[in-house]
Motif scaffolding. Structure first.
Motif, PDB file in Angstrom:
ATOM      1  N   LEU A 230       1.046  -1.081  -0.073  1.00 46.42           N
ATOM      2  CA  LEU A 230      -0.002  -0.146   0.012  1.00 46.42           C
ATOM      3  C   LEU A 230       0.881   0.874   0.369  1.00 46.42           C
ATOM      4  O   LEU A 230       0.697   1.805  -0.645  1.00 46.42           O
ATOM      5  N   GLY A 231       1.799   0.986   0.419  1.00 52.04           N
ATOM      6  CA  GLY A 231       2.866   2.531   0.404  1.00 52.04           C
ATOM      7  C   GLY A 231       3.561   2.963  -0.306  1.00 52.04           C
ATOM      8  O   GLY A 231       3.661   3.494  -0.832  1.00 52.04           O
ATOM      9  N   ALA A 232       4.308   1.458  -1.153  1.00 49.43           N
ATOM     10  CA  ALA A 232       4.164   1.487  -2.540  1.00 49.43           C
ATOM     11  C   ALA A 232       3.773   2.109  -3.749  1.00 49.43           C
ATOM     12  O   ALA A 232       3.751   2.835  -4.194  1.00 49.43           O
ATOM     13  N   THR A 233       2.381   1.773  -3.395  1.00 47.61           N
ATOM     14  CA  THR A 233       0.932   1.693  -4.626  1.00 47.61           C
ATOM     15  C   THR A 233       0.489   3.040  -4.733  1.00 47.61           C
ATOM     16  O   THR A 233       0.020   3.926  -4.818  1.00 47.61           O
ATOM     17  N   VAL A 234       0.248   3.785  -3.077  1.00 42.18           N
ATOM     18  CA  VAL A 234      -0.155   4.799  -2.663  1.00 42.18           C
ATOM     19  C   VAL A 234       0.558   6.044  -2.362  1.00 42.18           C
ATOM     20  O   VAL A 234       0.611   6.932  -3.083  1.00 42.18           O
ATOM     21  N   LEU A 235       1.330   5.969  -1.537  1.00 37.96           N
ATOM     22  CA  LEU A 235       2.509   6.821  -1.200  1.00 37.96           C
ATOM     23  C   LEU A 235       3.921   7.108  -1.859  1.00 37.96           C
ATOM     24  O   LEU A 235       4.470   7.968  -1.505  1.00 37.96           O
ATOM     25  N   ASP A 236       4.143   6.057  -3.100  1.00 36.58           N
ATOM     26  CA  ASP A 236       4.825   5.495  -3.712  1.00 36.58           C
ATOM     27  C   ASP A 236       6.523   5.354  -3.410  1.00 36.58           C
ATOM     28  O   ASP A 236       7.618   6.313  -2.904  1.00 36.58           O
ATOM     29  N   GLU A 237       6.412   4.644  -1.755  1.00 31.76           N
ATOM     30  CA  GLU A 237       7.762   4.793  -0.674  1.00 31.76           C
ATOM     31  C   GLU A 237       8.289   3.620  -1.243  1.00 31.76           C
ATOM     32  O   GLU A 237       8.163   2.914  -2.729  1.00 31.76           O
ATOM     33  N   LYS A 238       9.860   3.922  -1.439  1.00 36.90           N
ATOM     34  CA  LYS A 238      10.920   2.624  -1.662  1.00 36.90           C
ATOM     35  C   LYS A 238      11.279   2.692  -0.643  1.00 36.90           C
ATOM     36  O   LYS A 238      12.305   2.648  -0.409  1.00 36.90           O
ATOM     37  N   LEU A 239      11.542   0.971  -0.255  1.00 39.01           N
ATOM     38  CA  LEU A 239      12.745   0.359   0.507  1.00 39.01           C
ATOM     39  C   LEU A 239      13.215   0.051   0.060  1.00 39.01           C
ATOM     40  O   LEU A 239      13.439  -0.578  -0.853  1.00 39.01           O
ATOM     41  N   GLY A 240      14.645   0.435   1.191  1.00 34.26           N
ATOM     42  CA  GLY A 240      15.970  -0.609   0.284  1.00 34.26           C
ATOM     43  C   GLY A 240      15.900  -1.789   0.539  1.00 34.26           C
ATOM     44  O   GLY A 240      15.241  -2.222   1.514  1.00 34.26           O
ATOM     45  N   ALA A 241      16.866  -3.045   0.343  1.00 35.13           N
ATOM     46  CA  ALA A 241      17.170  -4.364   0.487  1.00 35.13           C
ATOM     47  C   ALA A 241      17.083  -4.181   1.317  1.00 35.13           C
ATOM     48  O   ALA A 241      16.572  -5.687   2.059  1.00 35.13           O
ATOM     49  N   ASN A 242      17.975  -3.921   2.556  1.00 36.54           N
ATOM     50  CA  ASN A 242      18.385  -3.665   3.591  1.00 36.54           C
ATOM     51  C   ASN A 242      17.205  -3.889   5.049  1.00 36.54           C
ATOM     52  O   ASN A 242      16.892  -4.700   5.424  1.00 36.54           O
ATOM     53  N   ALA A 243      15.801  -3.923   4.504  1.00 32.13           N
ATOM     54  CA  ALA A 243      14.689  -3.667   4.787  1.00 32.13           C
ATOM     55  C   ALA A 243      13.988  -4.644   4.540  1.00 32.13           C
ATOM     56  O   ALA A 243      12.947  -5.289   5.464  1.00 32.13           O
ATOM     57  N   TYR A 244      13.787  -5.418   3.317  1.00 31.72           N
ATOM     58  CA  TYR A 244      13.577  -6.195   2.984  1.00 31.72           C
ATOM     59  C   TYR A 244      14.349  -7.937   3.682  1.00 31.72           C
ATOM     60  O   TYR A 244      13.036  -8.451   3.678  1.00 31.72           O
ATOM     61  N   ALA A 245      15.169  -7.514   3.759  1.00 32.97           N
ATOM     62  CA  ALA A 245      15.771  -8.451   4.741  1.00 32.97           C
ATOM     63  C   ALA A 245      16.297  -8.768   5.989  1.00 32.97           C
ATOM     64  O   ALA A 245      16.217 -10.010   5.980  1.00 32.97           O
ATOM     65  N   GLY A 246      15.715  -7.402   6.846  1.00 35.89           N
ATOM     66  CA  GLY A 246      15.556  -7.742   7.881  1.00 35.89           C
ATOM     67  C   GLY A 246      13.999  -7.815   8.171  1.00 35.89           C
ATOM     68  O   GLY A 246      14.045  -8.648   9.101  1.00 35.89           O
ATOM     69  N   PHE A 247      13.211  -8.026   6.694  1.00 38.59           N
ATOM     70  CA  PHE A 247      12.400  -8.665   7.112  1.00 38.59           C
ATOM     71  C   PHE A 247      12.183  -9.824   7.605  1.00 38.59           C
ATOM     72  O   PHE A 247      11.712 -10.898   7.951  1.00 38.59           O
ATOM     73  N   ALA A 248      13.021 -10.036   6.543  1.00 41.96           N
ATOM     74  CA  ALA A 248      12.812 -12.005   6.237  1.00 41.96           C
ATOM     75  C   ALA A 248      13.468 -12.345   7.385  1.00 41.96           C
ATOM     76  O   ALA A 248      13.296 -13.863   7.519  1.00 41.96           O
ATOM     77  N   PHE A 249      14.689 -11.565   8.626  1.00 43.84           N
ATOM     78  CA  PHE A 249      15.138 -12.050   9.498  1.00 43.84           C
ATOM     79  C   PHE A 249      13.876 -12.101  10.976  1.00 43.84           C
ATOM     80  O   PHE A 249      14.243 -13.307  11.530  1.00 43.84           O
ATOM     81  N   LEU A 250      13.534 -10.897  10.645  1.00 52.10           N
ATOM     82  CA  LEU A 250      12.406 -11.023  11.606  1.00 52.10           C
ATOM     83  C   LEU A 250      11.036 -12.301  11.163  1.00 52.10           C
ATOM     84  O   LEU A 250      10.619 -12.340  12.715  1.00 52.10           O
ATOM     85  N   ALA A 251      11.092 -12.409  10.482  1.00 49.65           N
ATOM     86  CA  ALA A 251      10.044 -13.395  10.372  1.00 49.65           C
ATOM     87  C   ALA A 251      10.447 -14.873  10.434  1.00 49.65           C
ATOM     88  O   ALA A 251       9.781 -15.158  10.671  1.00 49.65           O
ATOM     89  N   LEU A 252      12.055 -15.355  10.219  1.00 52.58           N
ATOM     90  CA  LEU A 252      12.049 -16.348  10.333  1.00 52.58           C
ATOM     91  C   LEU A 252      12.103 -16.556  11.428  1.00 52.58           C
ATOM     92  O   LEU A 252      11.758 -17.533  12.089  1.00 52.58           O
ATOM     93  N   GLY A 253      13.017 -15.567  12.473  1.00 55.93           N
ATOM     94  CA  GLY A 253      13.531 -15.531  14.184  1.00 55.93           C
ATOM     95  C   GLY A 253      11.768 -16.015  14.942  1.00 55.93           C
ATOM     96  O   GLY A 253      11.457 -16.602  16.131  1.00 55.93           O
ATOM     97  N   MET A 254      10.359 -15.473  14.225  1.00 56.51           N
ATOM     98  CA  MET A 254       8.646 -15.051  14.451  1.00 56.51           C
ATOM     99  C   MET A 254       8.028 -17.038  13.978  1.00 56.51           C
ATOM    100  O   MET A 254       7.990 -17.406  14.711  1.00 56.51           O
ATOM    101  N   LEU A 255       8.525 -17.307  13.007  1.00 57.58           N
ATOM    102  CA  LEU A 255       8.433 -19.191  12.654  1.00 57.58           C
ATOM    103  C   LEU A 255       9.426 -20.049  13.655  1.00 57.58           C
ATOM    104  O   LEU A 255       8.004 -20.834  14.360  1.00 57.58           O
ATOM    105  N   ILE A 256      10.573 -19.496  13.943  1.00 56.37           N
ATOM    106  CA  ILE A 256      11.331 -20.255  14.617  1.00 56.37           C
ATOM    107  C   ILE A 256      10.516 -20.072  16.273  1.00 56.37           C
ATOM    108  O   ILE A 256      10.533 -21.145  17.149  1.00 56.37           O
ATOM    109  N   LEU A 257      10.190 -18.745  16.995  1.00 55.78           N
ATOM    110  CA  LEU A 257       9.605 -18.642  18.008  1.00 55.78           C
ATOM    111  C   LEU A 257       8.168 -19.865  18.222  1.00 55.78           C
ATOM    112  O   LEU A 257       7.981 -20.526  18.788  1.00 55.78           O
ATOM    113  N   ASP A 258       7.740 -19.488  16.958  1.00 58.42           N
ATOM    114  CA  ASP A 258       6.315 -20.131  17.355  1.00 58.42           C
ATOM    115  C   ASP A 258       6.571 -21.958  17.181  1.00 58.42           C
ATOM    116  O   ASP A 258       5.420 -22.607  17.129  1.00 58.42           O
TER     117      ASP A 258
END
Length: 308
Positions: A264-292
């Motif tokens: 939504l941010g990219a589509t409506v607000l034309d936001e652009k995130l760096g690769a580090n943000a996506y990589a960070g989310f990937a590690f966060l997601a993996l950490g949460m799946l392991i916690l789960d």
């Protein structure tokens, strides 16, 4: 403890709906901030959501607590779970992308594990939790950016404000378990928002001026969405999904919120995130799946002997 509860098709549908609703809240908050200040945006959010939830409580004819200590607990809960984190994140969104805010918000689960381990004897940190928390912290660091960790500018402070908001959420979870476990969820949510509204409406009035409804239609729609749909409605939906899917499976909603907010941010607000943000989310997601425990269960199934 790993939540083994099986998710039904209906629970999956409502879990996805909850992720979509909360994912859209980051966009609506950012839109409202174009016209109202962060304190006022939170005052609107807590006040209107409170009124809706008390209406629900009245329709359901739920009993109201009479113990003054319970109302004090509502006030503290409103501070920890609404007033502080909503304000910190709204201010943060003035200086960072809504998608990045949603990624950092995902660290709530990581801090929740740490807070539970500190305050509850039955929530000790196991090896699995330590690995999940470690990966989560790595993800947060990557999302913020190593260079921003060294240079404390306004953008860095905004990201730290969002992280501080997630710590407030974690502490709110501890407070709710200790003080509000005996309350119906609808009453607890309405009481909590009453506490936060009692804090935020006067604070916003003093700091940013009186609340007004003389706003642009776009702003009014944004406030209506994040107050009525993404706060009052989402709390009610949250407790429905909790009952159907269990707390462990409910953690999956965090993994759904960030992608929705990013798109939504990219589509409506034309936001652009760096690769580090996506990589960070990937590690966060993996950490949460392991916690789960979900990843480990899958690995155990894959490694189990197959019938010949």
């Amino acid at each position: 403890m790993i939540d083994q509860k099986t998710i039904s098709g209906r629970a999956w549908a409502e879990l996805l709906l909850l992720g979509l609703i909360w994912g859209g809240s980051f966009l609506s908050i950012r839109i409202a901030l174009d016209e109202v200040g962060p304190l006022t945006s939170v005052a609107h959010r807590t006040l209107w959501a409170m009124l809706v939830l008390w209406a629900v409580v009245a329709v359901m004819r739920l009993p109201l607590p009479r113990n003054p200590m319970t109302w004090f607990a509502f006030l503290v809960m409103g501070l920890l779970n609404n007033a502080l984190p909503f304000t910190l994140m709204a201010w943060g969104q003035l200086h960072i992308e809504s998608g990045l805010t949603s990624i950092l918000n995902a660290s709530t689960a990581i801090f929740g594990v740490i807070a539970a381990a500190i305050f509850f004897a039955d929530e000790r940190i196991t090896l699995r939790k330590a690995i999940g928390v470690g990966l989560g912290f790595l993800g947060v660091t990557m999302a913020i950016g190593f260079e921003n960790m060294r240079n404390l500018d306004l953008r860095s402070v905004a990201q730290l404000a969002v992280i501080a908001g997630t710590i407030c959420y974690a502490l709110a979870g501890v407070w709710a378990r200790k003080m509000l476990g005996d309350q119906p969820p609808q009453v607890a949510a309405a009481g909590m928002l009453t506490g936060s509204a009692l804090i935020m409406v006067p604070v916003a009035w003093v700091m940013e001026g009186p609340m007004s409804l003389d706003l642009a239609p776009r702003t009014m729609l944004a406030i209506g969405y994040y107050a009525i749909v993404a706060t009052a409605g989402a709390y009610l939906l949250y407790y429905r999904v909790l009952g159907m899917a269990g707390s462990g499976n409910l953690m999956l909603v965090t993994l759904l919120v960030a992608p929705v907010a990013i798109i939504l941010g990219a589509t409506v607000l034309d936001e652009k995130l760096g690769a580090n943000a996506y990589a960070g989310f990937a590690f966060l997601a993996l950490g949460m799946l392991i916690l789960d425990g979900r990843v480990l269960r899958v690995l155990r199934i894959d490694r189990s002997p197959q019938p010949r």
